[in-house]
Design a protein around this motif. Structure first.
Motif, PDB file in Angstrom:
ATOM      1  N   VAL A   2       0.830  -1.208   0.000  1.00  0.00           N
ATOM      2  CA  VAL A   2       0.000   0.000   0.000  1.00  0.00           C
ATOM      3  C   VAL A   2       0.865   1.259   0.000  1.00  0.00           C
ATOM      4  N   ILE A   3       1.914   1.270   0.816  1.00  0.00           N
ATOM      5  CA  ILE A   3       2.751   2.465   0.972  1.00  0.00           C
ATOM      6  C   ILE A   3       3.376   2.911  -0.347  1.00  0.00           C
ATOM      7  N   PRO A   4       4.089   2.050  -1.078  1.00  0.00           N
ATOM      8  CA  PRO A   4       4.703   2.528  -2.332  1.00  0.00           C
ATOM      9  C   PRO A   4       3.677   2.964  -3.369  1.00  0.00           C
ATOM     10  N   TYR A   5       2.505   2.315  -3.380  1.00  0.00           N
ATOM     11  CA  TYR A   5       1.457   2.733  -4.322  1.00  0.00           C
ATOM     12  C   TYR A   5       0.996   4.150  -4.004  1.00  0.00           C
ATOM     13  N   TYR A   6       0.792   4.437  -2.723  1.00  0.00           N
ATOM     14  CA  TYR A   6       0.344   5.778  -2.343  1.00  0.00           C
ATOM     15  C   TYR A   6       1.426   6.820  -2.606  1.00  0.00           C
ATOM     16  N   LEU A   7       2.691   6.465  -2.362  1.00  0.00           N
ATOM     17  CA  LEU A   7       3.780   7.409  -2.618  1.00  0.00           C
ATOM     18  C   LEU A   7       3.916   7.691  -4.114  1.00  0.00           C
ATOM     19  N   LEU A   8       3.693   6.697  -4.950  1.00  0.00           N
ATOM     20  CA  LEU A   8       3.686   6.925  -6.398  1.00  0.00           C
ATOM     21  C   LEU A   8       2.533   7.843  -6.786  1.00  0.00           C
ATOM     22  N   ARG A   9       1.443   7.743  -6.067  1.00  0.00           N
ATOM     23  CA  ARG A   9       0.295   8.616  -6.312  1.00  0.00           C
ATOM     24  C   ARG A   9       0.651  10.072  -6.017  1.00  0.00           C
ATOM     25  N   ILE A  10       1.429  10.294  -4.946  1.00  0.00           N
ATOM     26  CA  ILE A  10       1.857  11.644  -4.588  1.00  0.00           C
ATOM     27  C   ILE A  10       2.838  12.185  -5.626  1.00  0.00           C
ATOM     28  N   GLY A  11       3.780  11.336  -6.053  1.00  0.00           N
ATOM     29  CA  GLY A  11       4.768  11.774  -7.039  1.00  0.00           C
ATOM     30  C   GLY A  11       5.867  12.597  -6.410  1.00  0.00           C
ATOM     31  N   GLY A  12       6.387  13.573  -7.162  1.00  0.00           N
ATOM     32  CA  GLY A  12       7.477  14.393  -6.651  1.00  0.00           C
ATOM     33  C   GLY A  12       8.720  13.563  -6.430  1.00  0.00           C
ATOM     34  N   PRO A  13       9.243  13.517  -5.200  1.00  0.00           N
ATOM     35  CA  PRO A  13      10.454  12.729  -4.944  1.00  0.00           C
ATOM     36  C   PRO A  13      10.219  11.227  -5.070  1.00  0.00           C
TER      37      PRO A  13
END
Length: 286
Positions: free
Chosen positions: A162-173
């Motif tokens: 779940v964590i990497p999917y959500y971070l990819l959703r945020i984008g940026g760094p």
């Protein structure tokens, strides 16, 4: 001296702890395999490291609406519970297993400010998702005697996806390299092997605790035998990059193409601060 860290390991579970597992491979074979793996990984890492490219994004804006903070609190709570259970059951040594280390990396990614280090760690940890996948396919919950601890096993490994999917959703760094760039995958896998053969093995041998099966194969291991570690090095070398690329492809499809979950037009985005956004809007209106 450190018996408090591993004396609670369940000896009733086959190939979990004890001299039978510790001496499954001869000392000579362990040394030879370790030296070969370290030499190959060191050579490949030195050759691959200069090819690693991290883009420099200078402007970011928080667009997760508190979701990242919520995930950070939840994951920290789960990590704290895991530590508590390990101390209570005198199995602290299991916190060295790769999945727990990956969870710690994800806590850092959720809490650290944007930087090149965050991007590099994010890309590296995407190649460590073989851990939770294997945990789901071959669950090892027999040593978890408390129901809450067994439930935590499934929740924690699910959160690792779940964590990497959500971070990819945020984008940026939290961005990924081009699809056909396998330099990050190769470098990450070398780090993974070095951690197994140096850190885990060195600690597992004197404690006689089978940390991530570095001392002896699992009961269900199809490559059971003296060559099981060589086989694991080979099949995980294929699984890790394939799983990472598959995860990125699925995330790309869900975040940029699938209508119910689409949130942005393309995966790679450089987030801007509020002033830059206002200037862009004014320029567009002009």
């Amino acid at each position: 001296m450190f018996e408090w860290a591993y004396s609670g390991a369940n000896k009733a579970v086959p190939r979990n702890v004890g001299p039978e597992c510790a001496f499954f491979l001869s000392t000579k074979r362990q040394i030879i395999e370790t030296l070969i793996v370290i030499a190959i990984c060191a050579y490949i890492s030195i050759k691959t490291f200069p090819r690693l490219c991290v883009p420099q994004d200078t402007h970011y804006v928080k667009s997760d609406r508190g979701g990242k903070r919520l995930l950070l609190i939840l994951l920290s709570l789960l990590w704290g519970m895991e530590i508590g259970f390990k101390f209570a059951s005198r199995t602290v040594i299991y916190l060295l297993n790769p999945c727990h280390v990956t969870t710690l990396i994800q806590i850092y990614l959720l809490s650290a400010p944007p930087s090149k280090t965050v991007t590099a760690l994010f890309r590296i940890h995407l190649n460590l998702l073989n851990g939770p996948l294997l945990a789901f396919l071959f669950p090892e919950t027999a040593s978890r005697k408390i129901f809450a601890e067994a439930a935590l096993y499934w929740i924690q490994h699910g959160m690792m996806f779940v964590i990497p999917y959500y971070l990819l959703r945020i984008g940026g760094p939290y961005n990924i390299e081009p699809f056909w760039d396998f330099n990050w995958a190769i470098f990450s896998y070398c780090l993974n092997l070095l951690y197994h053969f140096i850190v885990l093995q060195v600690i597992a041998i004197p404690a006689q605790v089978n940390l991530n099966h570095m001392l002896c194969p699992a009961i269900l291991d199809p490559f059971d035998g003296p060559w099981y570690r060589v086989a694991a090095v080979i099949h995980q070398a294929m699984l890790c990059p394939l799983l990472c690329k598959a995860f990125c492809l699925i995330s790309d499809f869900c975040l940029t193409k699938f209508p119910p979950t689409k949130v942005k037009p393309y995966m790679k985005d450089s987030l801007m601060d509020s002033q830059t956004i206002e200037k862009s809007i004014d320029h567009h209106e002009d």
